[in-house]
Enzyme design. Sequence first.
Site, PDB file in Angstrom:
ATOM      1  N   GLY A 158      -4.106  -3.646  -9.934  1.00 24.83           N
ATOM      2  CA  GLY A 158      -4.296  -4.229  -8.636  1.00 24.83           C
ATOM      3  C   GLY A 158      -3.999  -3.333  -7.292  1.00 24.83           C
ATOM      4  N   ALA A 159      -2.867  -2.848  -7.153  1.00 25.35           N
ATOM      5  CA  ALA A 159      -2.633  -1.818  -6.309  1.00 25.35           C
ATOM      6  C   ALA A 159      -1.317  -0.996  -6.712  1.00 25.35           C
ATOM      7  CB  ALA A 159      -2.302  -2.384  -5.060  1.00 25.35           C
ATOM      8  N   MET A 160      -1.287   0.150  -6.234  1.00 25.22           N
ATOM      9  CA  MET A 160      -0.022   0.900  -6.722  1.00 25.22           C
ATOM     10  C   MET A 160       0.358   1.799  -5.544  1.00 25.22           C
ATOM     11  SD  MET A 160       2.224   1.774  -8.850  1.00 25.22           S
ATOM     12  CE  MET A 160       3.650   3.057  -8.352  1.00 25.22           C
ATOM     13  N   GLU A 161       1.815   1.633  -5.074  1.00 24.36           N
ATOM     14  CA  GLU A 161       2.529   2.264  -4.121  1.00 24.36           C
ATOM     15  C   GLU A 161       2.810   3.721  -4.045  1.00 24.36           C
ATOM     16  OE1 GLU A 161       5.755   0.718  -6.440  1.00 24.36           O
ATOM     17  OE2 GLU A 161       3.894   0.092  -6.147  1.00 24.36           O
ATOM     18  N   ASN A 162       1.810   4.637  -4.822  1.00 26.39           N
ATOM     19  CA  ASN A 162       2.138   6.100  -4.790  1.00 26.39           C
ATOM     20  C   ASN A 162       2.384   6.617  -3.421  1.00 26.39           C
ATOM     21  OD1 ASN A 162       1.178   5.885  -7.684  1.00 26.39           O
ATOM     22  ND2 ASN A 162      -0.761   5.643  -6.664  1.00 26.39           N
ATOM     23  N   HIS A 194       2.198  -5.092   1.397  1.00 25.83           N
ATOM     24  CA  HIS A 194       3.260  -4.941   0.206  1.00 25.83           C
ATOM     25  C   HIS A 194       3.323  -3.426  -0.052  1.00 25.83           C
ATOM     26  CE1 HIS A 194       4.767  -6.520  -3.625  1.00 25.83           C
ATOM     27  NE2 HIS A 194       4.669  -5.201  -3.920  1.00 25.83           N
ATOM     28  N   GLU A 195       2.491  -2.912  -0.179  1.00 23.78           N
ATOM     29  CA  GLU A 195       2.310  -1.540  -0.517  1.00 23.78           C
ATOM     30  C   GLU A 195       2.901  -0.295   0.426  1.00 23.78           C
ATOM     31  OE1 GLU A 195       1.650  -1.066  -3.778  1.00 23.78           O
ATOM     32  OE2 GLU A 195       0.818  -2.883  -3.674  1.00 23.78           O
ATOM     33  N   HIS A 198       6.876  -0.527   0.273  1.00 24.35           N
ATOM     34  CA  HIS A 198       7.358   0.220  -0.769  1.00 24.35           C
ATOM     35  C   HIS A 198       7.655   1.549  -0.221  1.00 24.35           C
ATOM     36  CE1 HIS A 198       7.420  -2.164  -4.378  1.00 24.35           C
ATOM     37  NE2 HIS A 198       6.135  -2.443  -4.233  1.00 24.35           N
ATOM     38  N   GLU A 217      10.190  -4.758  -6.320  1.00 23.21           N
ATOM     39  CA  GLU A 217       9.138  -5.684  -5.961  1.00 23.21           C
ATOM     40  C   GLU A 217       9.511  -6.757  -5.313  1.00 23.21           C
ATOM     41  OE1 GLU A 217       6.332  -4.692  -6.396  1.00 23.21           O
ATOM     42  OE2 GLU A 217       6.484  -2.832  -8.016  1.00 23.21           O
TER      43      GLU A 217
END
Length: 797
Positions: A158-162, A194-195, A198, A217
């Site tokens: 879905g999405a990733m907070e790199n 949301h991302e 983080h 999370e």
Amino acid sequence: HTMIINRMAHNLQPTSARYAFPCFDEPEFKATFDMTIRTEANYSLVLWNTDSTSDEDIKHEGRDWKSYKFETSPTMSTYLLAFVVANFDCSVDYVTSMFGGKNITVRVCGRPGPVQAGDGAYALQTTKDVVNYFEEYYNQPYPLSKIVNVGVPDFEAGAMENWGLIIYREELLFYNEEVDTISVKGSVNLVVSHELAHMWFGNLVTMKWWKDIWLNEGFATYAQGLGTTHVEDTWNNEKFLIGQHRSVAMNRDAYTTSRPASVEVTDPDHVQNLFDEIAYQKGASLLNQLNMVMSGTTGDNNINNVTNPFQEGVKSYLKAFKYSNADQTQLYSELNKWFDSKSEENLSVKQIMDTWTLQMNFPVVSVTKYDDDNLLVSQKRLVMADENDVDKEVAPYGYQWYVPIKYLLLAADDTIKKDSALFWIKPHSQVTVALPTDNTIFLNTNGDGYYATYYDLELWNSLIGNLDKLNLNVREKQVLLYDTALLVKAGYYPISRQLKLLDLFKADEEFNVAEDVYTQIGEISALIRNLDDDIVTKWRNKWATSAKELYDRSKAASSDGDDNDDDGYVKKLALSSSTGICLAFNKDYAETKADCITDVEAKWDTYISTDELPASDYLRAVLSYAVATDTEDAANWKKIQSLYLDKSTSAATKKTLAYALAQTTNSTTLHTYIEMCRNPDMIRRSDGLYILGRTIAPANKVATNITLQLLIDDWLNIYEEFATADLALPSYIKATVSQITTDKELTEVEKAFKDERYLKSSIKSAYEGGIEKAKGNIAWIAKNKEAITDFVQSNDS
């Protein structure tokens, strides 16, 4: 001759960095990283967490290559590293940091089509606004010089907070106002918020070990509502989202297959299982509850010289542990510096929170008459299982909690006492509350408590009889609706209480409340699908008129004013949802033809003649209705299928089309759709499984029966086809198994899954959760089918 140019992006969370390069792949092993990426020269975009410092043309085996060097990264965990190599375009802007005035470069990148069409503009502006907001909220500067949001066509997570290089599925980053439904705009805002949350809580300070993933999370899920409300203050999303988080969490947490928020994990293969409703939605709900407790004005905190003590504790936490790691106890220690209980001497944040994070489930708080002038308030573990199936393992606190209680009191003279002083039900204790004769009480002011409330019959009748005078807000009505349905499922209430409440709130002026009513009605429709057709039809007809009236009100409201009004988003969302509700209950209603049907038929006819899709407010409803009322040759379905398979159709639009295609009741067409989902040349593997489980399985009786039979007959082949879909496969299994409503279906599914070799950790957990839900469905039907039959055969409309 055609050259195939591949693109590359990845997700290293939780334990995949070790496959990309040699490393100590645990969150506590933080380090700085220097990166050089070498690629063929025909890629337009090569990205890493930090900015490129140089690029050099080189030769490799006689071909043109490039070598890119990047700035040294900040001290960070391996799972947050990222790189992208692709032929993508970017839109670019800048935001000025509130600390020192440095310019932070902001990009939205993706395939040239959506980027050049301007579909990234909303995410770009949202990023700029939210970054400044979170800098202020956290009182910490954004640590890097750039934020790059990259939308890729296929990204299972879905999405990733790199850190500095956030990767999204396309439909969660791009929004086209002309064709996308208004809900896509809301999703983009939420996911970007949301991302970005983080970037501080999770990236700057990271949990020591995966057992506390709920810190990452849960906080980002809680904070995304803060970011959304800042950017779109007219949406009134913060409280609404917290309500959603609470109900989603409790839907999972009410079963014996739940888990504590903080749980020991030693096997890397088990870590992925922790990214669930408990980490995200329960974590957010617990933090919201703690925020309420720590309030100096309405909570239990003597510290009232700051606006938000909880926020001050978060600032202290980030300052103390930045570029390092912490566990939940260290967070509690920083929060505790800003908490001094008014009511309980020496009560600490850790004492409170350990009861909520170190044991699963949650309490039902019972309110009963003690004597003429007092109530007894007590707690008990709520679990959706037969007494014989409840685990006998002793929880750290014996399934007892520190439960914060606030209530509304309606006096006999109809005056309302709001915001009562907060008091506690401590573990293994009960409390008496004064309630003079003829007074009415409502527990859980503003719905901030993570517990369900049970009222004895006398108190319930008083509450229901005085709802108008109590003047509950939207969240309080939603909590009352949800808790009532939950307590019916758990066996505390007869279903007559739920039906009474649905009838009272079906025409509520607040759309969020009315929508929750029809969500529950829809859930009951799914549960009773295998009862006599006459009963099912009468059940739908019971709600047809009120569903029609809901649509008429939403349509009138949406046409009253400009789309750019402050409440334009809410009006569009209400119109889109109410159209679907109206169609669902009036499609087969013979007495009158509802305006929603007339309107969507006209819009479908216009689409057929002009080939221009209906306006986004109506898109899902129009296409879904066309499929649901299709002719035997499935002409409408085939037209929408063609649009879905068109490579130029956006990812967000495809999601709407996928839902519409599932509404057919033609078994041959459904089998065709299922084969599409299993064909990666037509639908990406991760999308195919999500469509099978989340979209087709619950669509209608025919679709449910076919998808269940598919799982029974072909489970092992499905496993082989999708074995690498670590997130989508468990989701598909749980969603499908949860549709079971008969003992026969249950027996056949259990037989299909008897081979333990195919039940690796994540699949077994999903399967067991689905089975527990299925058993609950069967028990619900056995207990309530007679009451439902009596209800639909009554003369009341």
